[in-house]
Design a protein around this motif. Structure first.
Motif, PDB file in Angstrom:
ATOM      1  N   LEU A 343       0.839  -1.186   0.000  1.00 15.19           N
ATOM      2  CA  LEU A 343       0.000   0.000   0.000  1.00 15.19           C
ATOM      3  C   LEU A 343       0.879   1.243   0.000  1.00 15.19           C
ATOM      4  O   LEU A 343       1.692   1.441   0.915  1.00 15.19           O
ATOM      5  N   LEU A 344       0.731   2.066  -1.038  1.00 10.98           N
ATOM      6  CA  LEU A 344       1.495   3.307  -1.143  1.00 10.98           C
ATOM      7  C   LEU A 344       0.690   4.478  -0.591  1.00 10.98           C
ATOM      8  O   LEU A 344      -0.533   4.404  -0.435  1.00 10.98           O
ATOM      9  N   ASP A 345       1.379   5.555  -0.331  1.00 10.06           N
ATOM     10  CA  ASP A 345       0.755   6.802   0.115  1.00 10.06           C
ATOM     11  C   ASP A 345       1.252   7.910  -0.797  1.00 10.06           C
ATOM     12  O   ASP A 345       2.400   8.360  -0.699  1.00 10.06           O
ATOM     13  N   GLU A 346       0.375   8.361  -1.714  1.00 14.02           N
ATOM     14  CA  GLU A 346       0.788   9.354  -2.713  1.00 14.02           C
ATOM     15  C   GLU A 346       1.028  10.728  -2.103  1.00 14.02           C
ATOM     16  O   GLU A 346       1.583  11.619  -2.772  1.00 14.02           O
ATOM     17  N   TYR A 381       1.005  -1.179  -8.161  1.00 13.68           N
ATOM     18  CA  TYR A 381       0.619  -1.395  -6.771  1.00 13.68           C
ATOM     19  C   TYR A 381      -0.908  -1.401  -6.668  1.00 13.68           C
ATOM     20  O   TYR A 381      -1.599  -0.798  -7.506  1.00 13.68           O
ATOM     21  N   PRO A 382      -1.472  -2.045  -5.650  1.00 11.27           N
ATOM     22  CA  PRO A 382      -2.935  -2.016  -5.501  1.00 11.27           C
ATOM     23  C   PRO A 382      -3.435  -0.605  -5.206  1.00 11.27           C
ATOM     24  O   PRO A 382      -2.812   0.142  -4.443  1.00 11.27           O
ATOM     25  N   MET A 383      -4.538  -0.256  -5.829  1.00 10.18           N
ATOM     26  CA  MET A 383      -5.138   1.057  -5.596  1.00 10.18           C
ATOM     27  C   MET A 383      -5.786   1.077  -4.219  1.00 10.18           C
ATOM     28  O   MET A 383      -6.385   0.096  -3.778  1.00 10.18           O
ATOM     29  N   SER A 384      -5.649   2.193  -3.526  1.00  8.40           N
ATOM     30  CA  SER A 384      -6.225   2.355  -2.196  1.00  8.40           C
ATOM     31  C   SER A 384      -6.663   3.805  -2.042  1.00  8.40           C
ATOM     32  O   SER A 384      -6.514   4.624  -2.955  1.00  8.40           O
ATOM     33  N   ALA A 385      -7.212   4.108  -0.869  1.00  5.26           N
ATOM     34  CA  ALA A 385      -7.663   5.484  -0.623  1.00  5.26           C
ATOM     35  C   ALA A 385      -6.499   6.463  -0.679  1.00  5.26           C
ATOM     36  O   ALA A 385      -6.672   7.637  -1.031  1.00  5.26           O
ATOM     37  N   LYS A 386      -5.284   6.006  -0.356  1.00  2.00           N
ATOM     38  CA  LYS A 386      -4.114   6.877  -0.357  1.00  2.00           C
ATOM     39  C   LYS A 386      -3.298   6.783  -1.644  1.00  2.00           C
ATOM     40  O   LYS A 386      -2.294   7.478  -1.777  1.00  2.00           O
ATOM     41  N   PHE A 387      -3.733   5.931  -2.547  1.00  2.00           N
ATOM     42  CA  PHE A 387      -3.021   5.806  -3.832  1.00  2.00           C
ATOM     43  C   PHE A 387      -4.052   5.471  -4.902  1.00  2.00           C
ATOM     44  O   PHE A 387      -4.357   4.311  -5.157  1.00  2.00           O
ATOM     45  N   SER A 388      -4.607   6.507  -5.498  1.00  2.00           N
ATOM     46  CA  SER A 388      -5.704   6.331  -6.457  1.00  2.00           C
ATOM     47  C   SER A 388      -5.369   6.818  -7.857  1.00  2.00           C
ATOM     48  O   SER A 388      -6.190   6.678  -8.766  1.00  2.00           O
ATOM     49  N   ARG A 389      -4.205   7.382  -8.059  1.00  2.00           N
ATOM     50  CA  ARG A 389      -3.839   7.883  -9.383  1.00  2.00           C
ATOM     51  C   ARG A 389      -2.342   7.685  -9.596  1.00  2.00           C
ATOM     52  O   ARG A 389      -1.572   7.581  -8.637  1.00  2.00           O
ATOM     53  N   PRO A 390      -1.896   7.635 -10.857  1.00  2.00           N
ATOM     54  CA  PRO A 390      -0.466   7.410 -11.130  1.00  2.00           C
ATOM     55  C   PRO A 390       0.392   8.538 -10.565  1.00  2.00           C
ATOM     56  O   PRO A 390      -0.013   9.702 -10.537  1.00  2.00           O
ATOM     57  N   LEU A 405       1.963   2.929 -11.130  1.00  2.00           N
ATOM     58  CA  LEU A 405       0.544   2.932 -11.466  1.00  2.00           C
ATOM     59  C   LEU A 405      -0.273   2.152 -10.445  1.00  2.00           C
ATOM     60  O   LEU A 405       0.180   1.131  -9.926  1.00  2.00           O
ATOM     61  N   PRO A 406      -1.498   2.595 -10.169  1.00  3.07           N
ATOM     62  CA  PRO A 406      -2.396   1.830  -9.283  1.00  3.07           C
ATOM     63  C   PRO A 406      -3.193   0.794 -10.079  1.00  3.07           C
ATOM     64  O   PRO A 406      -3.540   1.013 -11.243  1.00  3.07           O
ATOM     65  N   PHE A 407      -3.470  -0.325  -9.431  1.00  2.00           N
ATOM     66  CA  PHE A 407      -4.303  -1.365 -10.030  1.00  2.00           C
ATOM     67  C   PHE A 407      -5.628  -1.412  -9.279  1.00  2.00           C
ATOM     68  O   PHE A 407      -5.660  -1.646  -8.063  1.00  2.00           O
ATOM     69  N   ASP A 408      -6.724  -1.160 -10.001  1.00  2.00           N
ATOM     70  CA  ASP A 408      -8.050  -1.162  -9.399  1.00  2.00           C
ATOM     71  C   ASP A 408      -8.525  -2.601  -9.236  1.00  2.00           C
ATOM     72  O   ASP A 408      -8.807  -3.287 -10.218  1.00  2.00           O
ATOM     73  N   LEU A 409      -8.604  -3.076  -7.992  1.00  2.00           N
ATOM     74  CA  LEU A 409      -8.996  -4.459  -7.735  1.00  2.00           C
ATOM     75  C   LEU A 409     -10.464  -4.714  -8.026  1.00  2.00           C
ATOM     76  O   LEU A 409     -10.874  -5.868  -8.177  1.00  2.00           O
ATOM     77  N   THR A 410     -11.263  -3.666  -8.117  1.00  7.97           N
ATOM     78  CA  THR A 410     -12.692  -3.830  -8.404  1.00  7.97           C
ATOM     79  C   THR A 410     -12.947  -3.965  -9.900  1.00  7.97           C
ATOM     80  O   THR A 410     -13.570  -4.914 -10.353  1.00  7.97           O
ATOM     81  N   SER A 411     -12.452  -2.998 -10.672  1.00  7.90           N
ATOM     82  CA  SER A 411     -12.651  -3.050 -12.125  1.00  7.90           C
ATOM     83  C   SER A 411     -11.588  -3.876 -12.836  1.00  7.90           C
ATOM     84  O   SER A 411     -11.690  -4.124 -14.028  1.00  7.90           O
ATOM     85  N   GLU A 412     -10.550  -4.294 -12.106  1.00  8.77           N
ATOM     86  CA  GLU A 412      -9.479  -5.142 -12.632  1.00  8.77           C
ATOM     87  C   GLU A 412      -8.778  -4.491 -13.827  1.00  8.77           C
ATOM     88  O   GLU A 412      -8.616  -5.093 -14.885  1.00  8.77           O
TER      89      GLU A 412
END
Length: 440
Positions: A343-346, A381-390, A405-412
């Protein structure tokens, strides 16, 4: 049976916990000792299962799955993809883990099973057994595959072909006995033997009422099938021809339950079925599978690539470089992508967004050896609330650039992949149609 549900990197203690959560839970002293013993076995194999913090506390590492201890405690370890620790986060983590396991073994749910896949909230082992039983029931409804087997035996009658040489070698006084060979149409073949062995294991280990009922019903219907006498040999003999196509969806579940295809599978004094997956590997395989679905057939994807080495000594290659995903399109277009479960923190500019300097060194070596120092690479990396954009691109040189880049686990999907000049993405509608057609 006591069940404990936590996430990866959670802490387990023998002391009472006032409010158990995904981050902290209590286990019995015997379960604690078993985990410590198990961790020592992992350490000898070069892996780390837990980190011991004193005599009454330990911290899990980056594995997910289920561990069942001899004392009856079941430790369910879920992925940590959010900061939340509530019941809703627990169910979301379970759903994510099931999806990643299916992606890792390329398991495509049939349309009739999609709804149950999304709503089944049982622990991992019961879910695995339920999926196996569902696939086996589908095979039984379509019909088991039989084949002809040559039988050579002695009988008081003629059947099939007379084995002349064996007949002539008979001693005097046995002229009334016939040495014959003939073919028998039987279900005794490698695939069916593996199904029988897997079903026997499920019948013994399931604690779910629905699974128990279906397993014993299928056991009665398949009573004529023998057990596998050599599981590895039978897996090697598993048929892949057109007539065996409807068997292919059950094979991964057999491999999981029979402990032949798991990255880590534990079976010893433990009475139950314990399954562990490296979370990094699950995420990497899932990203690669999603990328394959979204790129057209003109792109070649290797996971992992293993054709380049860091250096040579005396003409011998040293230190092989293996990027997670290597994409080629034509003779000149190449991309390197590495998936990291972290989990990253942008917003954390001071700590460089929690990125690892070692990962950048690794990607730089990949870029030089696989791409000739020219092109675009990505850390995913997996997309999260703290990492939602490249993040803004990182330039190794004027010609070699690294994207995070973030990977959206919902929309894959990988957010920002177009910046890497991968333009041939299949539109989302067409991609969903292809997925539905493949699943059917």
């Amino acid at each position: 049976m006591n069940q404990v549900t936590v996430c990866e990197y959670a802490s387990l203690t023998t002391h009472p916990v006032k409010t158990p959560s995904l981050a902290l839970a209590q286990v019995s002293p015997s379960a604690f000792d078993h985990l410590c013993t198990l961790s020592e076995q992992f350490r000898r194999g070069g892996a780390s299962l837990v980190r011991i913090d004193g005599r009454t506390r330990l911290r899990l590492d980056g594995f997910v799955g289920v561990i069942q201890t001899p004392c009856g405690t079941t430790v369910e370890i879920l992925p940590k993809h959010t900061e939340g620790t509530g019941e809703r986060d627990k169910e979301a983590s379970r759903a994510l883990l099931r999806k990643l396991i299916q992606s890792m073994f390329d398991m495509k749910a049939r349309e009739v099973g999609v709804a149950s896949l999304e709503t089944f909230n049982a622990p991992l082992t019961e879910w695995v057994m339920a999926r196996f039983l569902d696939e086996l029931d589908h095979i039984v409804q379509r019909g088991l595959r039989f084949n002809y087997q040559r039988v050579e035996e002695e009988q008081p009658y003629l059947r099939g072909q007379l084995n002349v040489m064996a007949q002539l070698r008979q001693p005097p006084g046995r002229e009334h006995r016939f040495q014959i060979r003939h073919d028998v149409f039987t279900p005794d073949r490698a695939e069916n033997r593996l199904l029988r062995s897997t079903l026997n294991l499920v019948c013994k280990q399931t604690t779910s009422t629905d699974n128990w009922r279906l397993a014993h019903e299928l056991s009665v219907r398949l009573a004529e099938l023998p057990d596998s006498r050599d599981i590895q040999a039978d897996f090697r003999a598993w048929g892949t021809d057109r007539l065996m196509a409807h068997y292919q969806s059950v094979r991964p579940w057999c491999e999981i339950i029979l402990l032949k295809a798991m990255p880590l599978a534990l079976q010893g004094q433990t009475k139950g079925l314990s399954l562990l997956f490296p979370m990094d590997r699950l995420f990497e395989q899932h990203v690669a599978a999603c990328l394959r679905r979204r790129l057209d057939n003109t792109y070649r994807i290797r996971t992992p690539a293993a054709s380049q080495y860091l250096c040579q000594q005396g003409g011998k290659d040293i230190f092989r470089l293996e990027p997670d995903i290597f994409v080629e399109h034509g003779p000149t277009n190449k991309w390197v992508l590495d998936a990291k479960w972290k989990l990253l923190d942008e917003t954390n500019h001071k700590e460089k967004f929690d990125l690892s300097q070692a990962d950048f060194y690794q990607l730089y070596a990949y870029g030089q050896k696989y791409m000739g120092g020219v092109g675009n690479m990505a850390l995913i990396y997996p997309m999260s609330a703290k990492f939602s954009r490249p993040l803004a691109p990182f330039d190794f040189s004027n010609q070699l650039r690294l994207h995070v880049l973030p990977f959206d686990l919902t929309s894959e999907r990988i957010i920002g992949l177009g910046a890497m000049q991968l333009p041939a993405l299949i539109p989302a509608v067409a991609s969903n149609q292809l997925n539905r057609a493949h699943a059917a």
